[in-house]
Motif scaffolding. Sequence first.
Motif, PDB file in Angstrom:
ATOM      1  N   LEU A 191       0.730  -1.047  -0.001  1.00 40.88           N
ATOM      2  CA  LEU A 191       0.081   0.062  -0.054  1.00 40.88           C
ATOM      3  C   LEU A 191       0.795   1.189   0.190  1.00 40.88           C
ATOM      4  N   CYS A 192       2.027   1.289   0.826  1.00 31.67           N
ATOM      5  CA  CYS A 192       2.670   2.414   0.707  1.00 31.67           C
ATOM      6  C   CYS A 192       3.515   2.551  -0.474  1.00 31.67           C
ATOM      7  N   TRP A 193       3.811   1.518  -1.370  1.00 34.71           N
ATOM      8  CA  TRP A 193       4.401   1.660  -2.616  1.00 34.71           C
ATOM      9  C   TRP A 193       3.261   2.231  -3.753  1.00 34.71           C
ATOM     10  N   SER A 194       1.995   1.685  -3.311  1.00 33.73           N
ATOM     11  CA  SER A 194       0.907   1.920  -4.187  1.00 33.73           C
ATOM     12  C   SER A 194       0.572   3.521  -4.194  1.00 33.73           C
ATOM     13  N   PHE A 195       0.750   4.159  -2.806  1.00 36.45           N
ATOM     14  CA  PHE A 195       0.518   5.372  -2.778  1.00 36.45           C
ATOM     15  C   PHE A 195       1.403   6.373  -3.125  1.00 36.45           C
ATOM     16  N   LEU A 196       2.866   5.895  -2.995  1.00 35.35           N
ATOM     17  CA  LEU A 196       3.867   6.748  -3.320  1.00 35.35           C
ATOM     18  C   LEU A 196       3.906   6.774  -5.062  1.00 35.35           C
ATOM     19  N   ALA A 197       3.598   5.691  -5.793  1.00 36.71           N
ATOM     20  CA  ALA A 197       3.499   5.408  -7.152  1.00 36.71           C
ATOM     21  C   ALA A 197       2.300   6.491  -7.445  1.00 36.71           C
ATOM     22  N   LEU A 198       1.116   6.483  -7.098  1.00 39.70           N
ATOM     23  CA  LEU A 198       0.036   7.287  -7.513  1.00 39.70           C
ATOM     24  C   LEU A 198       0.512   8.585  -7.283  1.00 39.70           C
ATOM     25  N   THR A 199       1.194   8.991  -5.892  1.00 40.73           N
ATOM     26  CA  THR A 199       1.584  10.376  -5.832  1.00 40.73           C
ATOM     27  C   THR A 199       2.262  10.795  -6.863  1.00 40.73           C
ATOM     28  N   VAL A 200       3.420  10.256  -7.427  1.00 39.88           N
ATOM     29  CA  VAL A 200       4.164  10.485  -8.661  1.00 39.88           C
ATOM     30  C   VAL A 200       3.519  10.765  -9.953  1.00 39.88           C
ATOM     31  N   THR A 201       2.649   9.871 -10.203  1.00 38.59           N
ATOM     32  CA  THR A 201       1.600   9.982 -11.088  1.00 38.59           C
ATOM     33  C   THR A 201       0.911  11.387 -11.286  1.00 38.59           C
ATOM     34  N   SER A 202       0.282  11.588  -9.937  1.00 33.51           N
ATOM     35  CA  SER A 202      -0.622  12.677  -9.607  1.00 33.51           C
ATOM     36  C   SER A 202       0.009  13.909  -9.897  1.00 33.51           C
ATOM     37  N   ALA A 204       2.765  14.371 -12.032  1.00 34.70           N
ATOM     38  CA  ALA A 204       2.909  14.424 -13.471  1.00 34.70           C
ATOM     39  C   ALA A 204       1.659  14.983 -14.059  1.00 34.70           C
ATOM     40  N   ALA A 205       0.600  14.711 -13.728  1.00 33.37           N
ATOM     41  CA  ALA A 205      -1.030  15.045 -14.350  1.00 33.37           C
ATOM     42  C   ALA A 205      -1.239  16.178 -13.841  1.00 33.37           C
ATOM     43  N   LEU A 206      -1.202  16.717 -12.374  1.00 33.35           N
ATOM     44  CA  LEU A 206      -1.676  17.844 -11.967  1.00 33.35           C
ATOM     45  C   LEU A 206      -0.920  18.971 -11.620  1.00 33.35           C
ATOM     46  N   HIS A 207       0.460  18.819 -12.347  1.00 35.37           N
ATOM     47  CA  HIS A 207       1.218  19.836 -12.057  1.00 35.37           C
ATOM     48  C   HIS A 207       1.098  21.467 -12.286  1.00 35.37           C
ATOM     49  N   SER A 211      -4.841  24.160  -7.761  1.00 31.93           N
ATOM     50  CA  SER A 211      -5.959  23.905  -6.990  1.00 31.93           C
ATOM     51  C   SER A 211      -6.079  22.295  -6.661  1.00 31.93           C
ATOM     52  N   GLN A 212      -5.360  21.478  -7.323  1.00 26.57           N
ATOM     53  CA  GLN A 212      -5.492  20.355  -7.257  1.00 26.57           C
ATOM     54  C   GLN A 212      -4.374  19.181  -6.568  1.00 26.57           C
ATOM     55  N   TRP A 213      -3.420  20.469  -6.008  1.00 24.92           N
ATOM     56  CA  TRP A 213      -2.115  19.645  -5.424  1.00 24.92           C
ATOM     57  C   TRP A 213      -2.560  19.076  -4.194  1.00 24.92           C
ATOM     58  N   TRP A 214      -3.784  19.224  -3.596  1.00 25.47           N
ATOM     59  CA  TRP A 214      -4.001  18.733  -2.322  1.00 25.47           C
ATOM     60  C   TRP A 214      -4.142  17.233  -2.534  1.00 25.47           C
ATOM     61  N   LEU A 215      -4.368  16.628  -3.798  1.00 29.33           N
ATOM     62  CA  LEU A 215      -4.380  15.289  -4.045  1.00 29.33           C
ATOM     63  C   LEU A 215      -3.307  14.700  -3.867  1.00 29.33           C
ATOM     64  N   CYS A 216      -1.929  15.340  -4.356  1.00 35.61           N
ATOM     65  CA  CYS A 216      -0.604  14.712  -4.139  1.00 35.61           C
ATOM     66  C   CYS A 216      -0.395  14.662  -2.783  1.00 35.61           C
ATOM     67  N   GLY A 217      -0.517  15.854  -2.033  1.00 35.58           N
ATOM     68  CA  GLY A 217      -0.279  15.774  -0.582  1.00 35.58           C
ATOM     69  C   GLY A 217      -0.995  14.668   0.007  1.00 35.58           C
ATOM     70  N   SER A 222      -1.067   9.495   2.835  1.00 34.84           N
ATOM     71  CA  SER A 222      -1.418   7.898   2.767  1.00 34.84           C
ATOM     72  C   SER A 222      -0.508   7.149   2.918  1.00 34.84           C
ATOM     73  N   ALA A 223       0.801   7.234   2.043  1.00 39.51           N
ATOM     74  CA  ALA A 223       1.799   6.398   1.837  1.00 39.51           C
ATOM     75  C   ALA A 223       2.521   6.503   3.521  1.00 39.51           C
ATOM     76  N   GLY A 224       2.687   7.640   4.055  1.00 39.25           N
ATOM     77  CA  GLY A 224       3.093   7.729   5.573  1.00 39.25           C
ATOM     78  C   GLY A 224       2.291   6.927   6.446  1.00 39.25           C
ATOM     79  N   VAL A 225       0.971   6.881   6.273  1.00 37.92           N
ATOM     80  CA  VAL A 225      -0.024   6.116   7.439  1.00 37.92           C
ATOM     81  C   VAL A 225       0.469   4.726   7.254  1.00 37.92           C
TER      82      VAL A 225
END
Length: 309
Positions: A191-202, A204-207, A211-217, A222-225
Amino acid sequence: MRRVLAVHFAPCALFVAGVLALVRAGSFSGRSDWRAVWPERPAAVLGVLATVSVCASLLGLLLQPFQVRAVRVLEGYWDRWPATAGLAGVFVEVQRRRWEALRERAEGATRTEAAQHVKADARRRLALHPPEEVLLPTALGNALRAGELSAGERYGLTTLSSWPRVYMQVSDRMADVLRSARDALDAAVNLCWSFLALTVTSVAALHQEPSQWWLCGSGLLSAGVAYKGAVIAAQTYAGLMHVVYDLHRFDLLEAMHYRLPPDREAEEEMFVQVSDLLNGQRPPDLRYEHRDASRVGSDAHDADGTADA
């Protein structure tokens, strides 16, 4: 089946669903339209669910052989890569300072009842860490190493070399508990790796959409949790390793057909010799005890005596 779903399928499904949502929202090509993420027609909903299921299943099968490596990277075994070797030293120093702070609190004076509670908590937390000289760069690595370097060593056995053999002797109930703890650890790591990969993808998509950067945060949080959950699961697993050696270390001797030691001193000396054997050194100078053969001989003797009578 439970391990497949929790450890492999669910983290991959989370990543695939997140990427598919970004694609359907048009985040990679322009401003995101989140209303387009969920399809309107029932047939389209089934198609999306089928896409997520198939892609997650294939991704889980592809990544399954790398499960041990996924855990070891988060443990902090970075010395083999030049790019991360220097970073490992920095993080080890951070872990060493935390270890020293815990030791100071554990050895501090206790003039008040509150100070006694702080000291007891520091001792408990310090026991979950390996010695200072073998600290790893991450909390997860130190949680697992604490069990790997102390579970069997308390009795003279080298844990890393004896664990695969002792594990084969555990009871069914203990095996179920160990599998459950290991599944929790692997699921949290994935799950940690999944959230990290999803954060990197986000990112790249939302840079281009502040207003959508909160999704990356949120993905990073979630990866930290999930990582914190992996550390807790690792501490539980390390504690269970100690329980296994407490209850089943003599089963290893019986499986290897060695006589059981008569006292604590003989036990430690015997296990040291067994550890030398498991580590590739010369065989121990120990007497065998083949219980099945002796039982057969005893039964044959009794049969002869009965026949003579």
